[in-house]
Motif scaffolding. Sequence first.
Motif, PDB file in Angstrom:
ATOM      1  N   ASN A 128      -5.491  -1.358   4.536  1.00 40.45           N
ATOM      2  CA  ASN A 128      -4.576  -2.480   4.337  1.00 40.45           C
ATOM      3  C   ASN A 128      -5.296  -3.659   3.696  1.00 40.45           C
ATOM      4  OD1 ASN A 128      -1.921  -3.690   4.692  1.00 40.45           O
ATOM      5  ND2 ASN A 128      -2.940  -5.024   6.168  1.00 40.45           N
ATOM      6  N   ALA A 168      -5.761  -2.979   0.080  1.00 44.05           N
ATOM      7  CA  ALA A 168      -4.494  -3.039  -0.654  1.00 44.05           C
ATOM      8  C   ALA A 168      -4.107  -4.470  -1.016  1.00 44.05           C
ATOM      9  CB  ALA A 168      -3.379  -2.376   0.152  1.00 44.05           C
ATOM     10  N   VAL A 169      -4.415  -5.414  -0.131  1.00 38.63           N
ATOM     11  CA  VAL A 169      -4.064  -6.817  -0.403  1.00 38.63           C
ATOM     12  C   VAL A 169      -5.252  -7.603  -0.963  1.00 38.63           C
ATOM     13  CG1 VAL A 169      -2.173  -6.857   1.260  1.00 38.63           C
ATOM     14  CG2 VAL A 169      -4.452  -7.592   1.978  1.00 38.63           C
ATOM     15  N   HIS A 228       0.577 -10.180   1.217  1.00 37.39           N
ATOM     16  CA  HIS A 228       1.261  -8.936   0.845  1.00 37.39           C
ATOM     17  C   HIS A 228       2.156  -9.152  -0.367  1.00 37.39           C
ATOM     18  CE1 HIS A 228      -0.169  -7.247   4.585  1.00 37.39           C
ATOM     19  NE2 HIS A 228       0.338  -6.088   4.238  1.00 37.39           N
ATOM     20  N   ARG A 272       1.795  -7.602  -4.074  1.00 36.11           N
ATOM     21  CA  ARG A 272       2.924  -6.679  -4.272  1.00 36.11           C
ATOM     22  C   ARG A 272       2.771  -5.408  -3.423  1.00 36.11           C
ATOM     23  NH1 ARG A 272       6.026  -8.925  -8.060  1.00 36.11           N
ATOM     24  NH2 ARG A 272       5.104 -10.121  -9.730  1.00 36.11           N
ATOM     25  N   VAL A 273       2.337  -5.614  -2.199  1.00 32.65           N
ATOM     26  CA  VAL A 273       2.202  -4.515  -1.230  1.00 32.65           C
ATOM     27  C   VAL A 273       3.380  -4.634  -0.273  1.00 32.65           C
ATOM     28  CG1 VAL A 273       0.762  -3.498   0.567  1.00 32.65           C
ATOM     29  CG2 VAL A 273      -0.300  -4.503  -1.470  1.00 32.65           C
ATOM     30  N   HIS A 322       5.125  -1.758   1.046  1.00 37.75           N
ATOM     31  CA  HIS A 322       5.371  -0.598   1.896  1.00 37.75           C
ATOM     32  C   HIS A 322       5.063  -0.853   3.369  1.00 37.75           C
ATOM     33  CE1 HIS A 322       1.078  -0.094   0.964  1.00 37.75           C
ATOM     34  NE2 HIS A 322       1.013   0.575   2.096  1.00 37.75           N
ATOM     35  N   ASN A 323       4.224  -1.829   3.659  1.00 39.21           N
ATOM     36  CA  ASN A 323       3.901  -2.110   5.058  1.00 39.21           C
ATOM     37  C   ASN A 323       4.039  -3.597   5.404  1.00 39.21           C
ATOM     38  OD1 ASN A 323       1.687  -3.121   3.739  1.00 39.21           O
ATOM     39  ND2 ASN A 323       0.180  -1.925   4.846  1.00 39.21           N
TER      40      ASN A 323
END
Length: 119
Positions: free
Chosen positions: A35, A38-39, A89, A93-94, A96-97
Amino acid sequence: MSPNSVLIIATVVCVVANVSIAIADYARAPFVLANAAAVRLPPTALPYLATLELAGGLGLLVGLLGAPRLGLAAGAGLTAFFIGAVLAHLRARVFHNIAFPGGFLLLAVAGTVFFAGRL
């Protein structure tokens, strides 16, 4: 169930959730590292963020045990923290979570509202 009972339950859940995620952050759990990547959060930031989450969770707990001003400060701090997490997030552009920081944010707001009503 009264609104006050709902806020108390949400505050207790917020304590458990924040202490739990802080432990996962300190342990560098694989889902936490994924995570963070991802960010675009550097892994070196995790212990600092974990400390803020742990302090917020423990502050809420102390608030529930009789120090409502500390509980209010902790709730406000966690609210700001999770606004930042949601924004991170969105910026990356994350999506999904995004429900996870969003859920933590709602719990923090509930804790803040609970303690604001006790002063």
